[in-house]
Design a protein around this motif. Structure first.
Motif, mmCIF file in Angstrom:
data_model
loop_
_atom_site.group_PDB
_atom_site.id
_atom_site.type_symbol
_atom_site.label_atom_id
_atom_site.label_comp_id
_atom_site.label_asym_id
_atom_site.label_seq_id
_atom_site.Cartn_x
_atom_site.Cartn_y
_atom_site.Cartn_z
ATOM 1 N N GLN A 18 0.997 -0.951 -0.004
ATOM 2 C CA GLN A 18 0.324 0.233 -0.082
ATOM 3 C C GLN A 18 0.877 1.391 0.159
ATOM 4 O O GLN A 18 0.062 2.417 -0.692
ATOM 5 N N ALA A 19 2.106 1.328 0.731
ATOM 6 C CA ALA A 19 2.944 2.397 0.365
ATOM 7 C C ALA A 19 3.501 2.573 -0.154
ATOM 8 O O ALA A 19 3.622 3.664 -1.113
ATOM 9 N N GLU A 24 4.324 5.292 -5.329
ATOM 10 C CA GLU A 24 3.974 5.232 -7.001
ATOM 11 C C GLU A 24 2.851 6.162 -7.503
ATOM 12 O O GLU A 24 3.240 6.995 -7.985
ATOM 13 N N LEU A 25 1.576 6.615 -7.055
ATOM 14 C CA LEU A 25 1.082 7.133 -7.503
ATOM 15 C C LEU A 25 1.008 8.626 -7.587
ATOM 16 O O LEU A 25 0.861 9.497 -9.038
ATOM 17 N N VAL A 26 2.287 8.846 -7.037
ATOM 18 C CA VAL A 26 2.398 10.210 -6.554
ATOM 19 C C VAL A 26 3.878 10.833 -7.023
ATOM 20 O O VAL A 26 4.167 11.917 -8.100
ATOM 21 N N GLY A 27 4.738 9.978 -6.512
ATOM 22 C CA GLY A 27 6.492 10.058 -7.728
ATOM 23 C C GLY A 27 6.154 9.985 -8.680
ATOM 24 O O GLY A 27 6.947 10.274 -9.434
ATOM 25 N N VAL A 28 5.584 9.328 -9.426
ATOM 26 C CA VAL A 28 6.019 8.770 -10.932
ATOM 27 C C VAL A 28 5.729 10.076 -11.460
ATOM 28 O O VAL A 28 6.209 10.148 -11.947
ATOM 29 N N PRO A 29 4.198 10.440 -11.311
ATOM 30 C CA PRO A 29 4.300 11.745 -12.695
ATOM 31 C C PRO A 29 5.075 12.867 -12.115
ATOM 32 O O PRO A 29 5.052 13.982 -12.769
ATOM 33 N N GLN A 68 -10.096 -4.179 -2.344
ATOM 34 C CA GLN A 68 -9.158 -5.056 -1.998
ATOM 35 C C GLN A 68 -8.328 -3.824 -0.407
ATOM 36 O O GLN A 68 -7.412 -4.545 -0.152
ATOM 37 N N TRP A 69 -8.121 -2.762 0.005
ATOM 38 C CA TRP A 69 -8.116 -2.518 0.832
ATOM 39 C C TRP A 69 -8.681 -2.235 2.176
ATOM 40 O O TRP A 69 -8.707 -1.740 2.309
ATOM 41 N N GLY A 70 -10.128 -2.794 2.363
ATOM 42 C CA GLY A 70 -11.078 -2.401 2.330
ATOM 43 C C GLY A 70 -12.151 -1.968 2.684
ATOM 44 O O GLY A 70 -12.133 -1.357 0.975
ATOM 45 N N PRO A 71 -12.946 -1.583 3.001
ATOM 46 C CA PRO A 71 -14.999 -2.075 2.282
ATOM 47 C C PRO A 71 -14.580 -0.236 1.622
ATOM 48 O O PRO A 71 -13.822 0.911 2.515
ATOM 49 N N ARG A 72 -14.690 0.178 0.535
ATOM 50 C CA ARG A 72 -14.543 0.891 -0.020
ATOM 51 C C ARG A 72 -15.053 2.807 0.950
ATOM 52 O O ARG A 72 -14.187 3.642 0.815
ATOM 53 N N ASP A 73 -16.009 2.243 1.471
ATOM 54 C CA ASP A 73 -16.996 3.336 1.836
ATOM 55 C C ASP A 73 -16.088 3.907 3.158
ATOM 56 O O ASP A 73 -16.143 5.463 4.108
ATOM 57 N N ASP A 74 -14.643 2.987 3.793
ATOM 58 C CA ASP A 74 -14.327 3.072 5.193
ATOM 59 C C ASP A 74 -13.316 4.146 5.352
ATOM 60 O O ASP A 74 -13.036 4.609 3.799
#
Length: 335
Positions: A18-19, A24-29, A68-74
């Protein structure tokens, strides 16, 4: 099988992963825009990096929406879905409902009173741009509400094989627009604003950072969207297109629906990375909340179980799968 997989930890996305996804989400752009600022060949590398990153970001949104990371409303998944909306330009509210329907009824249709197949799975309906199967020609023709639309739809269908790959490249623009329109329509203004901000911030940064004229930065940003859209759409069409389009009332339950219309393509370290593990599409449909990096580990057991139960289990090479896709499009164009 699900119990065994859960005991092996296949459904878990560990904190280190997850980390990594967050970085990746922030660093690659950030890297891609830095390379743009250097100009020349570095800018070209940045274009490739960002173009490849967009499918990766979409896979992350896909994971989150599949719980997959837990209930999407969490709190954590909800925050991450907003981050994806900003950095990807897609929103979950457009995607979730139609995608869950796709999982329940892939390639499925219902028959109208006139006996015309009408898609249940919205992913096989792209009026007027593409008719995915010859069995959907009548449905698409009915969507033409005026003579000029009828001519447009017919022309698009006749040319769809020639236009197919350019249209795939435009996928990100279409999906982002649908995300924005849906978000504001269902009063999810923050999500819609984040999707809009993706374009505003991206174009602003590209125009500011490019060492050439502003328009070269804008062109660079648009080109990354085309590359990312092409890769993502290419991955998706191999999974179901060119397989059976069927009347859902004739299918024999959930597993039969999946077997009729879902295929796998080759698994390797590279293909699993490029496709986000969705080359194991059959396993994804059987275990949609399973962490995607573990899907390929379930191939042998899933194949054995499905064949023993009398279901199909289609595996094709990428070339053969694309030939099946283009064959279906050609048949529809000629219908």
């Amino acid at each position: 099988m699900k119990t065994e997989a859960r005991e092996k930890g296949y459904f878990n996305v560990p904190l280190w992963e997850q980390a990594f996804r967050c970085a990746e989400l922030v660093g690659v752009p950030a890297l891609a825009f830095y390379l743009l600022s250097q100009g020349g060949f570095a800018a070209f590398v940045g274009f490739v990096v960002l173009g490849l990153h967009y499918p990766r970001t979409a896979y992350l949104g896909h994971d989150l929406a599949h719980n997959q990371w837990g209930p999407r409303d969490d709190a954590k998944p909800r925050f991450m879905l907003r981050a994806v909306a900003l950095l990807q330009g897609f929103g979950s509210h457009w995607w979730v409902e139609k995608h869950e329907l796709h999982h329940a009824f892939p390639n499925a249709c219902k028959k109208s009173e006139d006996g015309i197949l009408t898609p249940i799975d919205g992913d096989i309906d792209s009026v007027p741009w593409i008719v995915w199967d010859k069995s959907l020609v009548e449905y698409n023709e009915l969507a033409a509400t005026s003579p000029w639309k009828a001519k447009l739809f017919l022309t698009m269908r006749r040319l769809q094989v020639l236009l197919f790959f350019p249209l795939l490249s435009m996928a990100r623009f279409n999906w982002s627009w649908q995300s924005i329109e849906t978000a504001f329509r269902v009063n999810k203004s923050l999500e819609g604003a984040l999707c809009v901000a993706h374009w505003v911030i991206g174009l602003t940064l590209a125009g500011f950072l490019t060492p050439g004229p502003v328009w070269t930065g804008w062109l660079w940003f648009a080109a990354t969207q085309l590359l990312g859209g092409f890769i993502l759409a290419f991955v998706f069409v191999l999974n179901h297109t060119g397989m059976e389009i069927y009347d859902a009332t004739e299918a024999k339950g959930f597993y039969d629906r999946q077997a009729r219309s879902t295929r796998n393509t080759p698994s390797s370290l590279f293909f699993d990375w490029l496709t986000g593990g969705l080359n194991s599409q059959i396993e994804h449909h059987m275990f949609p909340t399973m962490a995607r990096r573990n899907l390929s580990k379930m191939r042998d057991a899933t194949r054995k179980a499905m064949l023993e139960c009398g279901y199909a289990y289609e595996e094709l090479g990428n070339r053969e799968a694309m030939q099946a896709v283009l064959g279906a499009l050609t048949d529809a164009a000629k219908a």
